[in-house]
Design an enzyme around this catalytic site. Structure first.
Site, short mmCIF file in Angstrom:
data_model
loop_
_atom_site.label_atom_id
_atom_site.label_comp_id
_atom_site.label_asym_id
_atom_site.label_seq_id
_atom_site.Cartn_x
_atom_site.Cartn_y
_atom_site.Cartn_z
N SER A 1 4.61 5.35 2.24
CA SER A 1 3.69 4.23 2.37
C SER A 1 3.41 3.92 3.83
O SER A 1 4.24 4.14 4.71
CB SER A 1 4.31 2.99 1.72
OG SER A 1 3.54 1.84 1.96
N GLY B 1 0.85 -1.17 0.00
CA GLY B 1 0.00 0.00 0.00
C GLY B 1 0.88 1.22 0.00
O GLY B 1 1.42 1.59 1.03
N THR B 2 1.05 1.87 -1.13
CA THR B 2 2.09 2.87 -1.30
C THR B 2 1.64 3.94 -2.28
O THR B 2 0.83 3.67 -3.16
CB THR B 2 3.37 2.20 -1.86
OG1 THR B 2 3.74 1.12 -1.02
CG2 THR B 2 4.52 3.17 -1.96
N VAL B 3 2.18 5.18 -2.12
CA VAL B 3 1.96 6.21 -3.13
C VAL B 3 3.31 6.66 -3.67
O VAL B 3 4.29 6.74 -2.95
CB VAL B 3 1.19 7.42 -2.58
CG1 VAL B 3 -0.24 7.04 -2.24
CG2 VAL B 3 1.88 8.03 -1.36
N MET C 1 4.68 1.99 -7.70
CA MET C 1 4.40 1.55 -6.34
C MET C 1 3.67 0.22 -6.34
O MET C 1 3.07 -0.18 -7.33
CB MET C 1 3.57 2.61 -5.62
CG MET C 1 2.33 3.05 -6.36
SD MET C 1 1.68 4.56 -5.66
CE MET C 1 0.45 5.01 -6.88
#
Length: 536
Positions: free
Chosen positions: A373, A354-356, A436
């Protein structure tokens, strides 16, 4: 660079965005616009990246938050700088104590996997070292979104609903109730188009802005985090927060067909992307869409990941030098193991991420590759009461086996999945890139670089192109629009091909390239999410 600007291999049919004065590419339109607003107020690319990153904690909380980690690559005044803002395990944690609590491995949720959050320190360090505007001014767009609210976009709403359903079934203990109060205030996940706001999140961002990050680590916010941890027998303490500082590091690279590909050194997994490219450069790739091209890419990535999982951890604990793993000898030796059929290295089980990721550039030549993240979507499932701070669960990647390189130790940084990338040629910036998504990230980096360098795809087409993902053993997933005849040919070479039902697990990327002669910026954004480029 010579690109094909008419190649659209993905149904999005987006075009590469061109601009000259500035550009911000993110997975959320509101965050991209926040960065552009800061550029127009006189900020530089570093200010814009911080603004977009802070805004993303508000407008994409399904993937990141104030309580997560961050890494950055910054190109300014002809030099590339690296920032590692990943926090260590708490000083009081131990394998023995975790096992006394009845765990044979580190759980996904709760206090045990929580490590020191690094993102606020990254914002403060970047602002202090390279920013033109004050942190207070740069964080203002994020504060306003948190305070006044914003409507959920389609992909955001989808993952928010997924998380709510999962947490509703699994997070029953009292310590998790603050997550539901914050992210499901009406007893459900907010729907697409509905307004969501968090006054606690706004107050936290304002405190960070006014104190240049100090309040988070050595002030009122640190007190709240430590009190919440103590109440539920967590390991994270006020002393852990006070002792943390983001670290400036020297980026690492390999030369791939005349281009230098840059990553953050371990504890990040950027080393895996570089090792994969180092192996792949020993082969000819004359055509993109052939079974042989995909086969060699997959096999190179398998070998790189096998070694990455064996060695990558806190750099102070690594027994194998990064230089050796990036040497020509290593690439040639590993490349010699690739034949006509799929091989099976030692398997491991990757987790979803779960990352930007965001990229920013300005008209002065500054460029930023930035990633942050919480891990696995909303992270630990813990939200510090009244603050909007969702805490990460990065410690889940630690091993409890003393023989593993990434074994848990107090104060140690874990193997980290989030990685920013950067491309240069002849000591000139080409630009930032990132994809990502957990263990897909180095695989995405490798595919995007090869799409650019080997196959001459423009930034948007390089992101649009169908992706593959090595999972474990001989198992490889491909996207629904991956060419069927090539998938069948790979199967005949021994790969266990699975066609994924959707594109959610194949990463979400952004690219900004800069023409060194004209200064023109060329951006591509991810069609697999609510991606957007703001430019002028």
């Amino acid at each position: 660079m010579n690109f094909d600007y008419h190649y659209h291999p993905y149904p999005s049919q987006r075009s590469t965005v061109m601009a000259r004065n500035g550009m911000v590419a993110t997975s959320q339109p509101l965050a991209a616009q926040a960065g552009l607003d800061i550029l127009k107020k006189g900020g530089n690319a570093i200010d814009a990246a911080i603004a977009a990153a802070a805004a993303l904690t508000v407008v994409e909380p399904t993937s990141n938050g104030i309580g997560g980690d961050a890494f950055a690559l910054v190109w300014t005044k002809g030099k590339l700088h690296g920032l590692n803002a990943s926090g260590p395990a708490p000083a009081s944690i131990s394998i023995e104590d975790i096992k006394k609590r009845g765990f044979d491995e580190i759980p996904v949720h709760g206090w045990i996997p929580v490590t020191v959050p690094g993102a606020p320190s990254a914002w403060a360090e970047l602002s202090k070292k390279f920013g033109k505007l004050s942190l207070k001014e740069v964080l203002q767009p994020a504060i306003e979104y948190a305070e006044k609210g914003y409507p959920l976009s389609p992909i955001l709403g989808k993952y928010w609903e997924y998380a709510y359903r999962r947490f509703q079934q699994t997070l029953k203990d009292d310590e998790f109730q603050h997550w539901f109060e914050t992210f499901a205030p009406d007893g459900r996940a907010p729907k697409v188009g509905e307004i969501w706001r968090s006054e606690g999140h706004a107050a936290t961002l304002r405190s960070i802005a006014e104190s240049d990050g100090e309040s988070f680590y050595r002030g009122e916010i640190a007190e709240k985090i430590a009190a919440f941890s103590k109440k539920y027998n967590g390991y994270l303490s006020k002393e852990d927060l006070a002792s943390f500082q983001a670290e400036w590091v020297e980026p690492i690279s390999v030369n791939y067909r005349g281009y230098d590909v840059w990553e953050i050194p371990p504890n990040g997994q950027g080393l895996v992307a570089l090792m994969g490219l180092n192996i792949a450069k020993g082969f000819e790739f004359n055509e993109k869409d052939t079974a042989d091209s995909y086969h060699k890419q997959i096999e190179a990535m398998k070998l790189a990941f096998t070694d990455g999982k064996a060695y990558i951890t806190d750099p102070a604990e690594m027994g194998t030098a990064v230089e050796e793993l990036l040497s020509d000898h290593y690439g040639e030796s590993r490349g010699s193991e690739i034949g006509d059929t799929a091989i099976e290295p030692d398997p491991y089980q990757p987790a979803k991420g779960g990352t930007v990721y965001l990229a920013a550039a300005d008209g002065e030549g500054n460029m930023v590759s930035f990633i942050q993240s919480n891990y696995m979507g909303f992270g630990s499932g813990l939200v510090v009461p009244g603050t909007g701070i969702g805490l990460q669960n990065r410690g889940h990647d630690f091993s409890l086996n003393p023989d593993d390189a990434n074994v848990l130790k107090p104060g140690k940084r874990t193997y980290h999945t989030i990685i920013p990338g950067f491309l240069t040629k002849d000591n000139e910036a080409v630009g930032p890139l990132g994809v990502m998504g957990g263990y897909m990230q180095p695989q995405g980096h490798m595919q995007v670089v090869m799409n650019t360098v080997d196959f001459h795809l423009n930034p948007q087409a390089a992101l649009d192109a169908p992706r593959w993902q090595w999972i474990s053993g001989k198992k490889v997933q491909v996207e629904p629009h991956f060419p069927n005849h090539i998938a069948q040919a790979l199967s005949r070479k021994g790969h266990q091909i699975e066609v994924a039902l959707d594109t959610g697990g194949f990463g979400r990327g952004q690219i900004i390239w800069r023409d060194p002669k004209t200064g023109v910026l060329m951006g591509g954004t991810e069609p697999r999410t609510d991606g957007s480029i703001a430019a002028w």
